[in-house]
Design an enzyme around this catalytic site. Structure first.
Site, mmCIF file in Angstrom:
data_model
loop_
_atom_site.group_PDB
_atom_site.id
_atom_site.type_symbol
_atom_site.label_atom_id
_atom_site.label_comp_id
_atom_site.label_asym_id
_atom_site.label_seq_id
_atom_site.Cartn_x
_atom_site.Cartn_y
_atom_site.Cartn_z
ATOM 1 N NE ARG A 56 59.709 48.444 65.667
ATOM 2 C CZ ARG A 56 60.283 47.257 65.889
ATOM 3 N NH1 ARG A 56 60.047 46.237 65.111
ATOM 4 N NH2 ARG A 56 61.135 47.083 66.875
ATOM 5 C CG HIS A 108 53.480 53.894 53.389
ATOM 6 N ND1 HIS A 108 54.799 54.237 53.240
ATOM 7 C CD2 HIS A 108 52.950 53.936 52.137
ATOM 8 C CE1 HIS A 108 55.063 54.474 51.968
ATOM 9 N NE2 HIS A 108 53.953 54.309 51.276
HETATM 10 P P1 NAD Z 1 64.302 54.979 54.592
HETATM 11 O O1 NAD Z 1 64.637 54.276 55.856
HETATM 12 O O2 NAD Z 1 64.326 54.226 53.337
HETATM 13 O O3 NAD Z 1 65.280 56.222 54.410
HETATM 14 C C1 NAD Z 1 65.537 57.083 55.487
HETATM 15 C C2 NAD Z 1 66.095 58.379 54.921
HETATM 16 O O4 NAD Z 1 66.147 59.319 55.977
HETATM 17 C C3 NAD Z 1 67.501 58.260 54.348
HETATM 18 O O5 NAD Z 1 67.519 58.926 53.113
HETATM 19 C C4 NAD Z 1 68.379 58.998 55.364
HETATM 20 O O6 NAD Z 1 69.455 59.722 54.771
HETATM 21 C C5 NAD Z 1 67.406 59.958 55.988
HETATM 22 N N1 NAD Z 1 67.683 60.299 57.385
HETATM 23 C C6 NAD Z 1 68.079 59.475 58.393
HETATM 24 N N2 NAD Z 1 68.196 60.154 59.535
HETATM 25 C C7 NAD Z 1 67.858 61.437 59.255
HETATM 26 C C8 NAD Z 1 67.778 62.621 60.020
HETATM 27 N N3 NAD Z 1 68.055 62.652 61.330
HETATM 28 N N4 NAD Z 1 67.386 63.774 59.388
HETATM 29 C C9 NAD Z 1 67.089 63.779 58.068
HETATM 30 N N5 NAD Z 1 67.160 62.685 57.294
HETATM 31 C C10 NAD Z 1 67.532 61.533 57.878
HETATM 32 O O7 NAD Z 1 62.869 55.648 54.846
HETATM 33 P P2 NAD Z 1 61.642 55.910 53.850
HETATM 34 O O8 NAD Z 1 62.117 56.467 52.572
HETATM 35 O O9 NAD Z 1 60.646 56.656 54.662
HETATM 36 O O10 NAD Z 1 61.064 54.470 53.487
HETATM 37 C C11 NAD Z 1 60.874 53.503 54.471
HETATM 38 C C12 NAD Z 1 59.469 52.932 54.555
HETATM 39 O O11 NAD Z 1 59.387 52.350 55.841
HETATM 40 C C13 NAD Z 1 58.371 53.945 54.500
HETATM 41 O O12 NAD Z 1 57.377 53.424 53.685
HETATM 42 C C14 NAD Z 1 57.831 54.064 55.934
HETATM 43 O O13 NAD Z 1 56.429 53.891 55.963
HETATM 44 C C15 NAD Z 1 58.391 52.899 56.669
HETATM 45 N N6 NAD Z 1 59.011 53.254 57.980
HETATM 46 C C16 NAD Z 1 58.371 54.113 58.828
HETATM 47 C C17 NAD Z 1 58.951 54.448 60.035
HETATM 48 C C18 NAD Z 1 58.192 55.389 60.963
HETATM 49 O O14 NAD Z 1 56.959 55.397 60.915
HETATM 50 N N7 NAD Z 1 58.878 56.224 61.767
HETATM 51 C C19 NAD Z 1 60.198 53.949 60.403
HETATM 52 C C20 NAD Z 1 60.828 53.053 59.514
HETATM 53 C C21 NAD Z 1 60.219 52.725 58.307
#
Ligand code: NAD
Ligand code: ZN
Length: 236
Positions: A56, A108
């Protein structure tokens, strides 16, 4: 203490090419969360867990902030005291969009940091693998027990204190790109919140969207200009 809280999740970074957890091409289809993201996995499954976060971290190097990160960063620069930017994400795309470390709260953890399990030092390793940065050892105490600076499911998340404290003065809540499973955003909608905006791609079973003043089911990059205008109107 802020009048406006912008609380983001994996969805805000999806258009930058970082997989979310719960969408159809999400990471959880490829990995079992209990193997690599849960308390204890650094003991029971250490090599695969370190490898997962190494991958990652390496991938993050070429990822760029999208329009949503850019606009949120601009808003924060314009209203530094009035707006709190708080994210569940561990990527550094808000920082790449110009925010300094003290301008965004990472609930996180942060992928480009490692933490020493012996002396608790948290240090920046950029995009290097755990074993390569400082020879795989803590730069302060020399221990080789170093870990990703990531809050695993079941572990304490110290920055939640900052989140709860921010709500003391909050009157407007903006939720972008989170399914609500890890943090139940509905629970923040107390009577002191005058305006609440929810932006996701689609409804989530863990969020009751009828509780929000405005609901935008579209990409964050397409919703953010309207959201920014609402924030500015509210703060004027
Ligand atoms: P999640 O994956 O559970 O949910 C993603 C949400 O984003 C969904 O509700 C979806 O509808 C929405 N979504 C997807 N694409 C989108 C877009 N282009 N525009 C707007 N909305 C969009 O994510 P979460 O609730 O953040 O929980 C996941 C956990 O995993 C968190 O604790 C986080 O720390 C971690 N995580 C982080 C990353 C990162 O740092 N980028 C990536 C994956 C997971
Ligand atoms: Zn140490």
């Amino acid at each position: 203490m802020s009048k406006v809280i912008i609380l983001t999740g994996a969805g805000v970074s999806a258009e930058s090419g970082i997989s979310t957890f719960r969408d159809s091409d999400g990471l959880w289809e490829k990995y079992r969360v209990e193997d690599i993201c849960t308390v204890g996995c650094l003991v029971s499954n250490r090599a695969q867990t370190l490898d997962f976060y190494d991958q990652r971290r390496i991938e993050l190097k070429d990822k760029k902030p999208n329009h949503a990160h850019t606009i949120i960063a601009k808003l924060k620069k314009k209203y530094p005291k009035e707006i709190a930017v708080i994210t569940q994400n561990v990527d550094n795309l808000f920082e790449k969009a110009g925010l300094k470390a003290d301008e965004v709260v990472h609930l996180h953890g942060f992928l480009t940091n490692l933490e020493c399990e012996r002396c608790q030092e948290v240090y920046d390793v950029g995009y290097q693998k755990t074993a390569q940065s400082f020879g795989g050892k803590c730069p302060i105490c020399g221990s080789d027990k170093v870990r990703p600076y990531i809050v695993m499911f079941g572990e304490a998340a110290p920055n939640y204190q900052l989140l709860y404290r921010a709500f003391d003065d909050c009157e407007m809540l903006v939720v972008i790109g989170t399914s609500g499973y890890v943090i139940n955003t509905d629970m923040f909608l107390n009577p002191t919140i005058k305006i609440s905006i929810l932006n996701n791609l689609e409804p989530s079973p863990a969020i009751n969207d009828r509780l929000y003043t405005k609901v935008l089911y579209k990409k964050a990059s397409e919703a953010i200009d309207e959201i920014a205008a609402d924030v500015e109107t509210f703060l004027k």
